[in-house]
Scaffold this motif. Structure first.
Motif, PDB file in Angstrom:
ATOM      1  N   VAL A  72      -2.238   6.166  -0.184  1.00  0.00           N
ATOM      2  CA  VAL A  72      -3.460   5.363  -0.134  1.00  0.00           C
ATOM      3  C   VAL A  72      -3.865   5.116   1.314  1.00  0.00           C
ATOM      4  CG1 VAL A  72      -4.463   3.117  -0.710  1.00  0.00           C
ATOM      5  CG2 VAL A  72      -3.053   4.326  -2.387  1.00  0.00           C
ATOM      6  N   THR A  73      -2.883   4.821   2.166  1.00  0.00           N
ATOM      7  CA  THR A  73      -3.162   4.645   3.589  1.00  0.00           C
ATOM      8  C   THR A  73      -3.745   5.927   4.182  1.00  0.00           C
ATOM      9  OG1 THR A  73      -1.401   3.014   3.832  1.00  0.00           O
ATOM     10  CG2 THR A  73      -2.136   4.130   5.830  1.00  0.00           C
ATOM     11  N   GLY A  95      -7.292   6.402   3.150  1.00  0.00           N
ATOM     12  CA  GLY A  95      -8.179   5.492   3.851  1.00  0.00           C
ATOM     13  C   GLY A  95      -8.451   5.935   5.277  1.00  0.00           C
ATOM     14  N   GLN A 113       0.822  -1.200   0.000  1.00  0.00           N
ATOM     15  CA  GLN A 113       0.000   0.000   0.000  1.00  0.00           C
ATOM     16  C   GLN A 113       0.858   1.252   0.000  1.00  0.00           C
ATOM     17  OE1 GLN A 113      -4.010  -0.328   1.556  1.00  0.00           O
ATOM     18  NE2 GLN A 113      -3.346   1.064   3.163  1.00  0.00           N
ATOM     19  N   PRO A 172      -7.242  -0.691  -2.975  1.00  0.00           N
ATOM     20  CA  PRO A 172      -7.712  -1.580  -1.917  1.00  0.00           C
ATOM     21  C   PRO A 172      -8.370  -2.837  -2.486  1.00  0.00           C
ATOM     22  CG  PRO A 172      -9.266   0.204  -2.241  1.00  0.00           C
ATOM     23  CD  PRO A 172      -8.095   0.505  -3.140  1.00  0.00           C
ATOM     24  N   MET A 188      -9.302   5.719  -1.360  1.00  0.00           N
ATOM     25  CA  MET A 188      -8.054   4.968  -1.449  1.00  0.00           C
ATOM     26  C   MET A 188      -7.756   4.585  -2.899  1.00  0.00           C
ATOM     27  SD  MET A 188      -8.651   2.493   1.874  1.00  0.00           S
ATOM     28  CE  MET A 188      -7.007   1.755   1.836  1.00  0.00           C
TER      29      MET A 188
END
Length: 390
Positions: A38-39, A42, A34, A221, A283
């Protein structure tokens, strides 16, 4: 998917990921690590979801539109051509529910195809009285030539990936597609092991349906993928579920009891129920934005350097790999004479080197977080393992 400049090598992007220094992760074909962005997207989305009273009716639909546009850029399609799906199997089911098949016709799949595709077309063959034909490849032959030889006037559907999922052998869809159209068949592509790392243009290939997961080479994801739908299916195609959110006028929550027969525009009729995905969509958008910032052509060129180095190194060990002209550039199947030793992947993992075994191949799938040192580490451990098994 305009690409006017020559591809350029991309320097190591490892800092964009949370990968420990002692980890050699060569398994993007299973699941990508990841990205930090993106983390972050999220985490922010989870916090937003904690306050549902702040959501408006507009929010249930708004997140999908930038995502359709981003994915559309990757395959050279307009947003109206893209449906949001939870899995490749869902998109394949949509295709199977719409392509015309008569009793006595044939459906073509590759030998040792991924199970979701095989099961989908086997079930359709059983339901319609068609024949499922499994296309094999003779030693030394290409999948492209084998598939071309199998396409005849009895074929209703050619269901194929862009590369074989076990070893990265190429299926040249720019050669396959005209033959499929010439016999009046439908072309259904599962691009889960290519999109994001291998250039693909739906305007050139013209598939009827193209599906991909988002959690491999698109770095998004799990449980959110994409379905491209050709123009002829967007106005009359049949969805596989009867969701309220795909119907025309669904944005007006006060009038949902005024049942509608019409669907939302374009491929949106094929969206999965609950496609709003308040946490996953931000994400996925962050992931696709990074893929586009790198550029798929540049990703492919950069990964070619790693897989080509790998190919040359393992050939010295006596291993077999697909010929350079017959493989994609982002993943490589390594075959060991006598077969893959039992427990090899687990022994590599104990040394913090991660690959997959698929079929007869050790599937090595690097990305931009890898460099030549990772390839060297894998090769050294493979050499030691082969020496100990002699």
């Amino acid at each position: 998917m305009t690409h006017l400049r020559a591809p350029q090598l991309i320097a190591s992007q490892r800092a964009l990921f949370e990968i420990p220094e002692d980890v050699t992760y060569l398994n993007c074909a299973s699941m990508s690590p990841q990205l930090r962005t993106v983390t972050a997207a999220g985490l922010a989305a989870v916090q937003t979801k904690a306050s549902p009273w702040k959501l408006t009716a507009h929010d249930w639909f708004a997140g999908a539109e930038p995502l359709r546009a981003l994915f559309g850029q990757i395959v050279n399609a307009e947003p109206d051509a893209i449906a949001i799906v939870p899995a490749a199997s869902y998109g394949l089911a949509v295709a199977a529910a719409n392509v015309p098949v008569r009793a006595g016709q044939s459906l073509l799949v590759l030998d040792r195809e991924f199970p979701s595709s095989y099961y989908t077309w086997r079930e359709l063959a059983t339901r319609t009285g068609a024949t499922l034909r499994v296309v094999s490849r003779e030693p030394g032959a290409s999948w492209t030539d084998a598939l071309l030889a199998a396409i005849d006037d009895d074929v209703a559907v050619v269901a194929t990936p862009n590369c074989h999922w076990t070893d990265g052998r190429l299926i040249d869809l720019e050669r396959i597609a005209p033959r499929v159209r010439a016999v009046g068949a439908a072309l259904v592509v599962d691009a889960s092991q290519s999109l994001g790392a291998y250039p693909f243009d739906v305007q050139v290939v013209q598939p009827d349906f193209l599906v991909t997961v988002g959690y491999k080479w698109l770095m998004g994801p799990y449980s959110l993928g994409y379905l491209y739908v050709a123009p002829r299916w967007r106005t009359s195609g049949t969805p596989i579920e009867q969701s309220w959110i795909t119907r025309a006028g669904a944005e007006d929550f006060a009038r949902l009891v005024d049942y509608a027969d019409d669907f939302r525009d374009g491929a949106r009729r094929f969206d999965m129920g609950e496609f709003s995905q308040f946490v996953l969509m931000p994400m996925a958008s962050a992931a696709l934005a990074q893929i586009l910032a790198w550029g798929v052509h540049d990703i492919a060129l950069s990964l070619d350097g790693l897989t080509s180095l790998l190919a040359s190194e393992v050939r010295v060990l006596g291993c077999d790999v697909p010929p350079d002209a017959e493989r994609v550039r982002h993943m490589l199947g390594v075959e060991i004479p006598g077969g893959v030793p039992a427990g090899l992947a687990e022994r590599l993992a104990s040394s913090r080197v991660y690959v997959s075994v698929r079929g007869d191949s050790i599937r090595v799938a690097p990305h931009l977080y890898n460099d030549a040192r990772d390839i060297g580490r894998f090769v050294a451990l493979l050499r030691a393992s082969l020496a100990s098994s002699d």
